[in-house]
Structure formats: structure tokens, C-alpha cells
Motif scaffolding. Structure first.
Motif, PDB file in Angstrom:
ATOM      1  N   LYS A 176       7.243  12.749 -12.215  1.00  8.22           N
ATOM      2  CA  LYS A 176       7.859  12.991 -13.524  1.00  8.22           C
ATOM      3  C   LYS A 176       7.068  12.290 -14.621  1.00  8.22           C
ATOM      4  N   GLN A 177       6.686  11.038 -14.358  1.00  7.04           N
ATOM      5  CA  GLN A 177       5.895  10.282 -15.334  1.00  7.04           C
ATOM      6  C   GLN A 177       4.553  10.959 -15.583  1.00  7.04           C
ATOM      7  N   LYS A 178       3.951  11.459 -14.496  1.00  3.21           N
ATOM      8  CA  LYS A 178       2.660  12.135 -14.600  1.00  3.21           C
ATOM      9  C   LYS A 178       2.766  13.374 -15.494  1.00  3.21           C
ATOM     10  N   GLU A 179       3.835  14.124 -15.275  1.00  6.51           N
ATOM     11  CA  GLU A 179       4.043  15.341 -16.067  1.00  6.51           C
ATOM     12  C   GLU A 179       4.241  15.009 -17.545  1.00  6.51           C
ATOM     13  N   GLU A 180       5.050  13.972 -17.812  1.00  6.92           N
ATOM     14  CA  GLU A 180       5.305  13.567 -19.198  1.00  6.92           C
ATOM     15  C   GLU A 180       4.041  13.039 -19.855  1.00  6.92           C
ATOM     16  N   LEU A 181       3.254  12.266 -19.076  1.00 10.29           N
ATOM     17  CA  LEU A 181       2.012  11.714 -19.618  1.00 10.29           C
ATOM     18  C   LEU A 181       1.011  12.811 -19.930  1.00 10.29           C
ATOM     19  N   LEU A 182       0.889  13.773 -19.025  1.00  9.47           N
ATOM     20  CA  LEU A 182      -0.034  14.884 -19.250  1.00  9.47           C
ATOM     21  C   LEU A 182       0.298  15.629 -20.536  1.00  9.47           C
ATOM     22  N   GLU A 183       1.599  15.787 -20.781  1.00  4.51           N
ATOM     23  CA  GLU A 183       2.028  16.500 -21.987  1.00  4.51           C
ATOM     24  C   GLU A 183       1.723  15.705 -23.251  1.00  4.51           C
ATOM     25  N   SER A 184       1.789  14.390 -23.154  1.00  5.53           N
ATOM     26  CA  SER A 184       1.616  13.553 -24.351  1.00  5.53           C
ATOM     27  C   SER A 184       0.156  13.243 -24.676  1.00  5.53           C
ATOM     28  N   LEU A 185      -0.742  13.399 -23.679  1.00  6.00           N
ATOM     29  CA  LEU A 185      -2.148  13.039 -23.904  1.00  6.00           C
ATOM     30  C   LEU A 185      -2.836  13.972 -24.891  1.00  6.00           C
ATOM     31  N   GLN A 186      -3.712  13.372 -25.698  1.00  6.15           N
ATOM     32  CA  GLN A 186      -4.519  14.137 -26.650  1.00  6.15           C
ATOM     33  C   GLN A 186      -5.952  13.621 -26.616  1.00  6.15           C
ATOM     34  N   PRO A 187      -6.948  14.516 -26.716  1.00  2.48           N
ATOM     35  CA  PRO A 187      -8.344  14.057 -26.776  1.00  2.48           C
ATOM     36  C   PRO A 187      -8.535  13.085 -27.935  1.00  2.48           C
ATOM     37  N   GLY A 188      -9.310  12.035 -27.684  1.00  7.40           N
ATOM     38  CA  GLY A 188      -9.569  11.043 -28.721  1.00  7.40           C
ATOM     39  C   GLY A 188      -8.722   9.791 -28.580  1.00  7.40           C
ATOM     40  N   LYS A 240     -11.376   6.171 -23.446  1.00  6.57           N
ATOM     41  CA  LYS A 240     -11.107   7.188 -24.454  1.00  6.57           C
ATOM     42  C   LYS A 240     -10.932   8.526 -23.744  1.00  6.57           C
ATOM     43  N   VAL A 241      -9.908   9.268 -24.131  1.00  7.29           N
ATOM     44  CA  VAL A 241      -9.648  10.578 -23.528  1.00  7.29           C
ATOM     45  C   VAL A 241     -10.632  11.587 -24.115  1.00  7.29           C
ATOM     46  N   LEU A 242     -11.418  12.208 -23.245  1.00  5.33           N
ATOM     47  CA  LEU A 242     -12.383  13.218 -23.690  1.00  5.33           C
ATOM     48  C   LEU A 242     -11.786  14.620 -23.626  1.00  5.33           C
ATOM     49  N   SER A 243     -11.125  14.944 -22.503  1.00  5.26           N
ATOM     50  CA  SER A 243     -10.534  16.275 -22.359  1.00  5.26           C
ATOM     51  C   SER A 243      -9.419  16.238 -21.326  1.00  5.26           C
ATOM     52  N   ILE A 244      -8.496  17.215 -21.411  1.00  3.65           N
ATOM     53  CA  ILE A 244      -7.373  17.326 -20.479  1.00  3.65           C
ATOM     54  C   ILE A 244      -7.286  18.752 -19.962  1.00  3.65           C
ATOM     55  N   LEU A 253     -12.376  10.931 -18.932  1.00  2.00           N
ATOM     56  CA  LEU A 253     -12.289   9.712 -19.733  1.00  2.00           C
ATOM     57  C   LEU A 253     -13.674   9.142 -19.987  1.00  2.00           C
ATOM     58  N   SER A 254     -13.745   8.230 -20.952  1.00  2.00           N
ATOM     59  CA  SER A 254     -15.010   7.552 -21.242  1.00  2.00           C
ATOM     60  C   SER A 254     -14.750   6.076 -21.517  1.00  2.00           C
ATOM     61  N   ILE A 255     -15.508   5.237 -20.864  1.00  2.00           N
ATOM     62  CA  ILE A 255     -15.507   3.809 -21.198  1.00  2.00           C
ATOM     63  C   ILE A 255     -16.565   3.572 -22.272  1.00  2.00           C
ATOM     64  N   LYS A 256     -17.659   4.287 -22.159  1.00  2.99           N
ATOM     65  CA  LYS A 256     -18.791   4.127 -23.078  1.00  2.99           C
ATOM     66  C   LYS A 256     -18.379   4.257 -24.538  1.00  2.99           C
ATOM     67  N   GLU A 257     -17.511   5.239 -24.805  1.00  4.44           N
ATOM     68  CA  GLU A 257     -17.151   5.502 -26.206  1.00  4.44           C
ATOM     69  C   GLU A 257     -16.179   4.487 -26.790  1.00  4.44           C
ATOM     70  N   THR A 258     -15.695   3.558 -25.961  1.00  5.10           N
ATOM     71  CA  THR A 258     -14.853   2.481 -26.491  1.00  5.10           C
ATOM     72  C   THR A 258     -15.678   1.225 -26.751  1.00  5.10           C
ATOM     73  N   LEU A 259     -16.953   1.248 -26.344  1.00  8.65           N
ATOM     74  CA  LEU A 259     -17.823   0.081 -26.505  1.00  8.65           C
ATOM     75  C   LEU A 259     -18.688   0.224 -27.749  1.00  8.65           C
ATOM     76  N   PRO A 260     -19.093  -0.892 -28.352  1.00  6.14           N
ATOM     77  CA  PRO A 260     -20.000  -0.801 -29.501  1.00  6.14           C
ATOM     78  C   PRO A 260     -21.273  -0.085 -29.081  1.00  6.14           C
ATOM     79  N   GLY A 261     -21.778   0.814 -29.945  1.00  2.34           N
ATOM     80  CA  GLY A 261     -22.987   1.553 -29.615  1.00  2.34           C
ATOM     81  C   GLY A 261     -24.185   0.625 -29.572  1.00  2.34           C
TER      82      GLY A 261
END
Length: 379
Positions: A176-188, A240-244, A253-261
Motif C-alpha cells: 500500500k505504501q509503495k502504491e501511494e509513494l509511486l503516485e506521489s513521486l515526481q521527476p526532480g 534525485k528522481v530522474l524518471s518513474i 534515481l541519481s546521486i550525482k545530481e544531488t552533489l556539487p558539480g
């Protein structure tokens, strides 16, 4: 009351009769009761107090308790009674309803035995070790006395078999949590997560009941040979969420995009005029790209490689070589770094541009040299 009168009272009861009685005395291995609306006493053996094992009768009942009991045996002066049978009969009716409806309920773990847990629901309920949690549990000793939620997964009244599962409840909640989380996730979105599993192609990160994949290319700004070089299981990370892909329950997901370039604050790390050490990464016709920081490459133009003229950078440099470079120009916004190797090298002593005649030769004329030659010929 005479013995004959007692016998008359006893003959009024049959095995299977339901009676109400009050506890008059609690002994170690049995309980004495007085049967209502009669002058008879009854005995409840300790084995008939509960569907579970009982050490002391006082753990189950106390003097003065009003009980509903079933007649097991009719003796000359007393009735042998069972509390367990009444409790079980009422419990089975309730349990059948719970089983058919799939109801989730809470109960206390009464005991830990080999192979699982025991729960008292009026009848003995068993929770196999494999149905306790969704993860492996080595030691169940802490579960005794614990309140857990359960679901009935198997029920057979004739065989007195009742199998419960806490794992089924946990997995249903996770679903149930997985389903709710999937619905709430947005790229970015940027979320906190925990590295669950590492593979050759990346790492799976739990972001609150659901795993997403951080591909090896999204682990770091630097080149990564093995994901285990960068992250470890159990590590807390920001992602960071890239796509769902909701249809297939896949999250990128990306770890790289949460780090300073790597180019962040490059003007401070590589100010104009500074000297750095780097590695030649690529040689092209017009120069060499040198990596001076992880993920930061600057161009050494062919004209800045050596003081002497060269046709191609390959004449002087090779990929993988460590070199000293001087920063000629830095542009953080455009991510450009201009470098020089030759500015850190001394010119060759025979370089025409640097050669000067000795002081005493300055002003020496060609005519004077010819005149001297003529004089020598005459002589």
C-alpha cells in the motif's frame, strides 16, 4: 447435604453440558468452583484452563471469578469441568469470520517455541518463523509479550489447526505504501534514501518502502569502475528522481545530481595564473585535454604544449601522462579551462629568440672583418 442428595444433583448433568460456576479455590494444578443453581462443586484440571501450556493455575484465574464451563466428566460427588473447551468453541466461531473476511487483528505473543511463535486466541495459534517478518530473524526471544498484528492464513477446526502470519500484514502495508509513494513521486524530487543492494550496473536505493535504481553513470561526477567503490549497503544518501515508470514499478534515481558539480567554484580552485598537476586524458589534432580535478578537463592548445614547433600533440605527449599546467583562463559558466604546459618550461639555450652576442662583440662591423682579411692577403 447427604451423599444421596449429592448423587441426585450429579445425575442432573451430562457430559457436554454448559454450566456457570464461581471460583472458590485456586490450587497449583487445579481450580475448585461452585456450580451455580446447584449444591455441587466442580474441578477444573490445570490442563483444561487454557489452550496454551499453563505453569500455575493462578496465572489464568483467581478466587471469585465467574466462569462459563463445559462438563467433561460426571463423578459421584463432583463435576470435572473445562474452561478451555468453552473458550475454544467461542473462539473458533470468531476466527472463522476473521479468516473469511481477511481481517487483520492484534494479539500478544504468548510464547516463543522451536520454529516460531505461539498466540492465544482462545485456541492455540501458531506463527511459523518464516511468517513472522518479511526479513530474516535469527533470534525471536524478544518477541515474547509483544503485541503484533496478524492475519489468519490457514484454519482447520477439525484438526485444531490455526496458522497466523505477521509477515502477510507487513507485506500488505508495504504494498500500500509503495502504491501511494509511486503516485506521489515526481521527476526532480530530491529524497533521502538507504542503499539496499549493489550490483555491477549500479545501486538500488530504498526511498521509503520502494527501491529505485541509481545507474553506475549516476553515482558520481567522476568515472566509476565499480559501484562498491562509491557506495556501500546501508549507507544513507540523497537522491534525485530522474524518471518513474508506474506500469513496471521502476524508478530511476541519481546521486550525482544531488552533489556539487565538478565545475562548481572552479575559479577558486583553479585561479588564473595558478599551477596545477593533471593527467592527459585525450589527444586531438589541435591540442590535449588534461584532467586537473575529477570531472574537470582543460584544453592545452597545441601552441601551448612546447616552445618548439610541433605537428601534432602526439609528438610530445601521451594519454595517461601526468603533467604540470598553468591556468591561462577559467570560465565557470561555460565550463572552459585554458591551460599551458610550455609556460612552465624553460626555453632551450639555442633558441634564436633568446640568443644575444657577447657584450664585446656588439657594434662589430662586416667591413672591419673584410678589411682585416685584405691586410692579411697583402702581407
Amino acid at each position: 447435604m447427604t451423599e444421596d442428595m449429592n448423587n441426585v444433583e450429579v445425575t442432573n448433568f451430562e457430559v457436554g453440558d454448559k454450566v456457570k460456576a464461581q471460583v472458590t479455590k485456586v490450587e497449583e494444578k487445579q481450580v475448585l468452583v461452585h456450580v451455580e443453581n446447584s449444591k455441587l462443586d466442580g474441578i477444573i484440571p490445570i490442563s483444561e484452563l487454557s489452550s496454551l501450556h499453563v505453569e500455575k493455575a493462578s496465572d489464568v484465574v483467581a478466587e471469585g471469578d465467574e466462569l462459563e464451563l463445559e462438563v467433561l466428566k460426571v463423578e459421584e460427588e463432583a463435576l470435572i469441568l473445562s474452561k478451555r473447551k468453552i473458550d475454544a468453541g467461542q473462539a473458533w466461531e470468531n476466527l472463522v469470520k476473521r479468516f473469511e473476511s481477511g481481517e487483520i487483528f492484534e494479539a500478544e505473543v504468548k510464547d516463543v517455541v522451536k520454529g516460531g511463535l505461539v498466540v492465544d486466541l482462545g485456541v492455540r495459534g501458531f506463527v511459523p518463523a518464516s511468517l513472522v517478518e518479511a526479513h530474516f530473524v535469527e533470534d525471536f526471544s524478544d518477541y515474547k509479550g509483544k503485541q503484533l498484528t496478524f492475519k489468519i492464513v490457514e484454519l482447520d477446526r477439525d484438526k485444531n489447526r490455526l496458522i497466523l502470519s505477521h509477515r502477510a500484514v507487513v507485506e500488505a502495508e508495504k504494498g500500500k505504501q509503495k502504491e501511494e509513494l509511486l503516485e506521489s513521486l515526481q521527476p526532480g524530487q530530491v529524497l533521502d534514501g538507504t542503499v539496499q543492494r549493489i550490483t555491477d550496473f549500479g545501486a538500488f536505493v530504498d526511498i521509503g518502502g520502494i527501491d529505485g535504481l541509481v545507474h553506475i553513470s549516476q553515482l558520481s561526477h567522476e568515472h566509476v569502475e565499480k559501484p562498491s567503490d562509491v557506495v556501500e549497503e546501508g549507507q544513507q544518501v540523497k537522491v534525485k528522481v530522474l524518471s518513474i515508470d508506474r506500469d513496471n514499478d521502476r524508478i530511476s534515481l541519481s546521486i550525482k545530481e544531488t552533489l556539487p558539480g565538478p565545475w562548481a567554484d572552479i575559479a577558486e580552485k583553479a585561479p588564473k595564473g595558478s599551477t596545477l598537476e593533471g593527467t592527459v586524458r585525450r589527444l586531438v589534432s589541435y591540442g590535449a585535454f588534461v584532467e586537473v580535478f575529477p570531472g574537470v578537463e582543460g584544453l592545452v592548445h597545441i601552441s601551448q604544449i612546447a616552445h618548439k614547433h610541433i605537428g601534432t600533440p602526439h609528438e610530445v605527449l601521451k594519454e595517461g601522462e601526468r603533467v604540470q599546467v598553468k591556468v591561462l583562463d577559467v570560465n565557470e559558466q561555460e565550463q572552459r579551462l585554458s591551460l599551458s604546459i610550455k609556460d612552465l618550461q624553460e626555453r632551450d639555450s639555442y633558441d634564436a629568440g633568446d640568443y644575444e652576442l657577447p657584450e664585446e662583440s656588439k657594434g662589430f662591423q662586416l667591413g672591419e672583418m673584410i678589411g682585416d682579411k685584405l691586410k692579411n692577403l697583402k702581407n
